[in-house]
Design a protein around this motif. Structure first.
Motif, PDB file in Angstrom:
ATOM      1  N   LYS A 120       0.840  -1.197   0.000  1.00  0.00           N
ATOM      2  CA  LYS A 120       0.000   0.000   0.000  1.00  0.00           C
ATOM      3  C   LYS A 120       0.874   1.246   0.000  1.00  0.00           C
ATOM      4  N   LEU A 121       0.296   2.314  -0.500  1.00  0.00           N
ATOM      5  CA  LEU A 121       1.049   3.572  -0.576  1.00  0.00           C
ATOM      6  C   LEU A 121       1.421   4.077   0.818  1.00  0.00           C
ATOM      7  N   PRO A 126       7.924   8.047   2.003  1.00  0.00           N
ATOM      8  CA  PRO A 126       7.906   9.179   1.057  1.00  0.00           C
ATOM      9  C   PRO A 126       9.290   9.684   0.689  1.00  0.00           C
ATOM     10  N   GLU A 127      10.308   9.282   1.424  1.00  0.00           N
ATOM     11  CA  GLU A 127      11.661   9.721   1.090  1.00  0.00           C
ATOM     12  C   GLU A 127      12.234   8.940  -0.092  1.00  0.00           C
ATOM     13  N   PRO A 129      12.226   7.066  -3.928  1.00  0.00           N
ATOM     14  CA  PRO A 129      11.638   7.288  -5.249  1.00  0.00           C
ATOM     15  C   PRO A 129      10.482   6.344  -5.530  1.00  0.00           C
ATOM     16  N   TYR A 131       8.058   5.519  -3.714  1.00  0.00           N
ATOM     17  CA  TYR A 131       6.801   6.122  -3.260  1.00  0.00           C
ATOM     18  C   TYR A 131       6.220   7.045  -4.326  1.00  0.00           C
ATOM     19  N   TRP A 132       7.100   7.905  -4.881  1.00  0.00           N
ATOM     20  CA  TRP A 132       6.627   8.906  -5.843  1.00  0.00           C
ATOM     21  C   TRP A 132       6.264   8.269  -7.163  1.00  0.00           C
ATOM     22  N   LYS A 133       6.992   7.222  -7.511  1.00  0.00           N
ATOM     23  CA  LYS A 133       6.673   6.496  -8.735  1.00  0.00           C
ATOM     24  C   LYS A 133       5.297   5.846  -8.604  1.00  0.00           C
ATOM     25  N   LEU A 135       2.910   6.771  -6.578  1.00  0.00           N
ATOM     26  CA  LEU A 135       1.886   7.821  -6.505  1.00  0.00           C
ATOM     27  C   LEU A 135       1.510   8.318  -7.893  1.00  0.00           C
ATOM     28  N   SER A 136       2.532   8.514  -8.725  1.00  0.00           N
ATOM     29  CA  SER A 136       2.248   9.002 -10.073  1.00  0.00           C
ATOM     30  C   SER A 136       1.476   7.960 -10.862  1.00  0.00           C
ATOM     31  N   ILE A 138      -0.628   5.703  -9.610  1.00  0.00           N
ATOM     32  CA  ILE A 138      -2.010   5.693  -9.101  1.00  0.00           C
ATOM     33  C   ILE A 138      -2.793   6.853  -9.704  1.00  0.00           C
ATOM     34  N   ASN A 139      -2.156   8.022  -9.736  1.00  0.00           N
ATOM     35  CA  ASN A 139      -2.809   9.198 -10.321  1.00  0.00           C
ATOM     36  C   ASN A 139      -3.156   8.957 -11.784  1.00  0.00           C
ATOM     37  N   ASN A 142      -6.028   6.377 -12.129  1.00  0.00           N
ATOM     38  CA  ASN A 142      -7.279   6.987 -11.662  1.00  0.00           C
ATOM     39  C   ASN A 142      -7.820   7.973 -12.683  1.00  0.00           C
ATOM     40  N   ASN A 143      -6.908   8.785 -13.217  1.00  0.00           N
ATOM     41  CA  ASN A 143      -7.340   9.792 -14.187  1.00  0.00           C
ATOM     42  C   ASN A 143      -7.933   9.149 -15.426  1.00  0.00           C
ATOM     43  N   ARG A 145      -9.373   6.213 -15.573  1.00  0.00           N
ATOM     44  CA  ARG A 145     -10.669   5.625 -15.220  1.00  0.00           C
ATOM     45  C   ARG A 145     -11.761   6.700 -15.230  1.00  0.00           C
TER      46      ARG A 145
ATOM     47  N   MET B   1      -2.942  17.636 -14.414  1.00  0.00           N
ATOM     48  CA  MET B   1      -3.661  16.650 -13.599  1.00  0.00           C
ATOM     49  C   MET B   1      -4.473  17.322 -12.518  1.00  0.00           C
ATOM     50  N   PHE B   3      -8.143  18.321 -10.782  1.00  0.00           N
ATOM     51  CA  PHE B   3      -9.551  17.994 -10.759  1.00  0.00           C
ATOM     52  C   PHE B   3     -10.286  18.897  -9.787  1.00  0.00           C
ATOM     53  N   LEU B  21      11.935   7.238 -12.406  1.00  0.00           N
ATOM     54  CA  LEU B  21      11.721   8.497 -11.707  1.00  0.00           C
ATOM     55  C   LEU B  21      12.584   8.519 -10.454  1.00  0.00           C
ATOM     56  N   ILE B  22      13.376   9.543 -10.336  1.00  0.00           N
ATOM     57  CA  ILE B  22      14.247   9.632  -9.165  1.00  0.00           C
ATOM     58  C   ILE B  22      13.991  10.949  -8.464  1.00  0.00           C
ATOM     59  N   ASP B  23      13.859  10.906  -7.170  1.00  0.00           N
ATOM     60  CA  ASP B  23      13.670  12.124  -6.398  1.00  0.00           C
ATOM     61  C   ASP B  23      14.947  12.951  -6.439  1.00  0.00           C
ATOM     62  N   ARG B  25      16.034  14.890  -4.397  1.00  0.00           N
ATOM     63  CA  ARG B  25      16.694  15.057  -3.112  1.00  0.00           C
ATOM     64  C   ARG B  25      17.773  14.000  -2.873  1.00  0.00           C
ATOM     65  N   PHE B  38       0.784  15.824  -8.005  1.00  0.00           N
ATOM     66  CA  PHE B  38       0.061  14.602  -7.677  1.00  0.00           C
ATOM     67  C   PHE B  38      -0.975  14.860  -6.598  1.00  0.00           C
TER      68      PHE B  38
END
Lengths: 164, 250
Positions: A120-121, A126-127, A129, A131-133, A135-136, A138-139, A142-143, A145, B1, B3, B21-23, B25, B38
């Motif tokens: 799960k997310l 969040p520190e 990469p 996590y962000w991958k 998240l993007s 999922i976005n 979702n978009n 759908r 993106m 809404f 994708l790399i952060d 930081r 996001f």
């Protein structure tokens, strides 16, 4: 590569899941877990290992003509489960391989994730990469759908606006 | 993106290299830094679906005991007067339709709404519920061309009367407002009374805003002031309901 992966998988499955190696499909190996079938195969073009999840019920329809499937019962005897890697023997002859002591196996084997589904997310950091991958991703899904649903709604509500 | 939904939006600098994708930081120089906007995905863990996801069909006639003649009722306008104090919040879903004024729902209205829901709602993710059980008030009519007199006419149809701010219909499930909004909009057009689309957030905001306006209103010349002080003899034109709700409800 193939052998080590299979070995490690089967060991895990023998311990925790009702894993059965009773599918051999054209150079690919299958592991049955519940109603799902993981197909572990080799891509001939890239020579890479791949793992594929398919629904068990769907696959049985296709392969029904080739050979009639037999359902092997799940081993419930705890002594046997501790001694042998139950279900790892995919051939008619031979026996299930005997389990070695824990120290013989690599350490990473005991840290493998065995829960079904993706992480799960909220469990990801969040520190990182990852996590962000995630998240993007999922976005994005979702978009898509929502977009398809809105398009369908529009087609119902304004049928005259349809582009021929 | 972007809404319409009111969820938290945030931006992160992300470095894209070799398909990953790399952060930024993590210490790599930011020559080709991308920023993505996001939205945190809504949490659907606690979504409870009712047994029947589609709208219940509402009968033309309420359940009446056999052997009893269905009683003719009075017009009972007080059933539609003033604010609804109990059924004015969302109970089952996250979105709903709230009546702005009092009114009546007839069988014709419910069928029209039900057809829209059957056609346009996706049952895999969503559900819809009525917030009333059955039509109960009998409305009597005299037949066309009948002479006046001869007592009260026979029962023509049944209605459900409600007061202002009552939630009439609810929708919910694993979906966002953007997905439901157009369906609710289509229903609004069909219904014979004015409604507003509400969410948990909008109800709360509305309450807060009303409270804030009442507290911070610097203009003393309000309807309430006029009514209470009988400005220009306005009491001549007022009825008792104006003294109850001061023009807010009828």
């Amino acid at each position: 590569m193939c052998c080590t992966l299979l070995d490690s998988l089967s060991v895990c499955l023998g311990y925790f899941l009702e894993g059965l190696f009773d599918h051999c499909l054209g150079g690919r190996l299958g592991v049955k877990i519940g109603q799902y079938l993981i197909i572990i195969g080799l891509c001939h073009k890239t020579m890479k290992m791949g793992i594929q999840w398919t629904s068990f019920t769907n696959l049985s329809k296709v392969g029904a003509q080739a050979a009639k499937k037999t359902r092997i019962e799940v081993e419930t005897d705890p002594e046997k489960l501790l001694k042998y890697c139950c279900g790892a023997n995919i051939y008619i002859e031979g026996k299930d391989p005997e389990l070695k002591p824990d120290s013989e196996y690599p350490a990473w084997l005991w840290n493998l994730r065995i829960e079904r589904g993706r992480t799960k997310l909220s469990e990801l950091n969040p520190e990182t990469p990852a996590y962000w991958k995630r998240l993007s991703r999922i976005n994005y899904t979702n978009n898509i759908r929502i977009k398809t649903r809105l398009q369908r709604l529009k087609a119902i509500q304004y049928p005259d606006d349809k582009i021929p | 993106m972007h809404f319409i939904t009111s969820s938290k939006q945030f931006t992160v600098p992300i470095l894209k290299s070799a398909g990953r994708l790399i952060d930024s930081r993590c210490g790599i120089s930011c020559s080709s830094c991308l920023t993505g906007s996001f939205k945190l995905p809504p949490n659907y863990d606690n979504v409870a679906f009712p047994e029947r996801r589609r709208l219940k069909m509402i009968d033309k006639v309420p359940p009446i005991d056999p052997g009893i003649r269905p009683p003719k009722m009075m017009r009972d306008l007080h059933q539609m007067r003033g604010p609804e104090l109990i059924q004015n919040k969302l109970l089952y879903g996250n979105f709903g339709l709230q009546a702005v004024t009092g009114g009546r729902i007839s069988h014709k209205d419910t069928e029209a709404v039900r057809q829209i829901i059957v056609k346009q709602m996706d049952e895999r993710y969503m559900f819809a519920v009525w917030r009333f059980n059955h039509l109960w008030q009998a409305v009597s009519r005299k037949g066309q061309g009948r002479r006046m007199g001869g007592g009260k006419g026979p029962i023509d149809h049944y209605v459900f009367p409600f007061r202002a701010e009552r939630v009439v219909l609810e929708m919910g499930g694993r979906c966002e407002l953007v997905e439901v909004y157009d369906v609710l909009k289509a229903i609004q057009k069909k219904l014979g009374f004015r409604t507003r689309i509400i969410t948990h957030d909008s109800v709360r905001k509305r309450e807060e805003k009303e409270k804030w306006v009442e507290e911070n209103n610097m203009n003393p010349f309000t309807f309430k002031f006029c009514v209470q002080n009988n400005v220009l003899g306005c009491s001549k034109y007022l009825n008792r309901y104006d003294y109850m709700w001061f023009g807010k409800y009828l």
